[in-house]
Each structure stands twice: as structure tokens, then as C-alpha cells.
Design an enzyme around this catalytic site. Structure first.
Site: not given
Length: 173
Positions: A11-12, A33, A35, A122, A124-125
Site C-alpha cells: 500500500d503506497i 484506486g 487516488d 493508468s 487500473g481503471i
């Protein structure tokens, strides 16, 4: 210089670093995500700073980046960058993704940041192909890495991206 690139899975928002990069959307108001995780963990001060940026310049365009404080995160800064939505690759997506990494490094240099964590922007979704995204990211990071930057973390949340990066770093590192 690739000895400065460290691959991590997790987890960032939990990894102490001077700056963490957020795979943001152009509204800068949080989303899903990475964000959403950064906005939730960082608290409302990040959202307030993003709203001020929106009021000043109307958000953040694809391929660009802005910087805020990190709120409750174990970092000093969050660099919000907007990667492209994948639409088949014929609409400038690779160049926009490359630009997103370069704009992050413009801010890293401007703020004299020594350690930074990047997510997989970019992938993920926004559906950017993960292997191509990793290759573009590696090339952009390698091109901009210099003595003042001590460490670049590539933080993969899921195993598939970690495996792609692991193989890439084995081949090119």
C-alpha cells in the site's frame, strides 16, 4: 543508476517517503484506486489544496502534474499526475504517460525531493496495458534519475504488476 530504483509490493500510503505520486484524475478531487486511497489516508487537507489548484487552473490535464502537501500520509508531498485513459494506443497515450512521469520529475527537481514512490499510473481503471506502462515508466524514470534523487520506489498493489516490474528490472536493471 537503477540501483536507486526499489520495487515494493503493498500500500503506497503506508510507505514513508519524501513524496508519493498519486495516479489522479483531472478533477483532482479523489476517485478510486490509488487516488481514493491517498485522499482517504491523507485527509481533508489534500482535498483542500487540490480544490485551490482547481480554482486557480481548472484541474490537471492528462500528462501533467501538480504538488500538494501530504496531510496525514508518511510523506512531505503528494505529486498528483494524470495519466491517459487507454483507447487503443493510437491517440497519443504512450506520450501522455511518458509526459506524466517527466512532469513528476520536474516537480521532484523543483522541490529538491530525494525519495519518491510511484504507483502504476493508468494501469487500473484507465486500462493502460501493464507491461507497456512499466516499460514507459522505467525509461522515463531512468532518463530523469540523477544524483540528487536517492531512491525511487515502484509500489505495486497487486501481484501481476509486481511480477511485470520484477521481470523488467531483471532484464534492464
Amino acid at each position: 543508476m537503477s540501483d536507486k530504483i526499489k520495487l515494493l509490493q503493498g500500500d503506497i500510503t503506508q510507505i514513508p517517503v519524501e513524496a508519493m505520486v498519486n495516479a489522479a484524475n483531472s478533477s483532482l478531487l479523489g476517485g478510486g484506486g490509488v487516488d481514493g486511497a491517498i485522499h482517504r489516508a491523507g485527509g481533508k487537507s489534500i482535498l483542500e489544496e487540490c480544490r485551490a489548484i482547481r480554482a486557480r487552473q481548472g484541474g490537471c490535464k492528462e500528462g501533467d502534474a501538480v504538488i500538494t502537501g501530504a496531510g496525514n500520509l508518511p510523506a512531505r508531498y503528494v505529486i498528483h499526475t494524470v495519466g491517459p485513459v487507454w483507447n487503443g494506443g493510437q491517440n497519443g497515450e504512450p506520450d501522455l504517460l511518458r509526459s506524466a512521469y517527466h512532469r513528476c520529475f520536474d516537480l521532484i527537481d523543483e522541490h529538491k525531493i530525494k525519495s519518491v514512490s510511484f504507483p502504476n499510473i493508468s494501469t487500473g481503471i484507465y486500462r493502460f496495458p501493464k507491461t507497456l506502462a512499466a516499460e514507459i515508466a522505467f525509461e522515463a524514470i531512468s532518463a530523469r534519475l540523477h544524483e540528487a534523487v536517492e531512491q525511487v520506489n515502484i509500489v505495486c498493489f497487486e501481484q501481476e504488476s509486481y511480477a511485470i516490474w520484477h521481470n523488467l528490472l531483471q532484464q534492464r536493471g
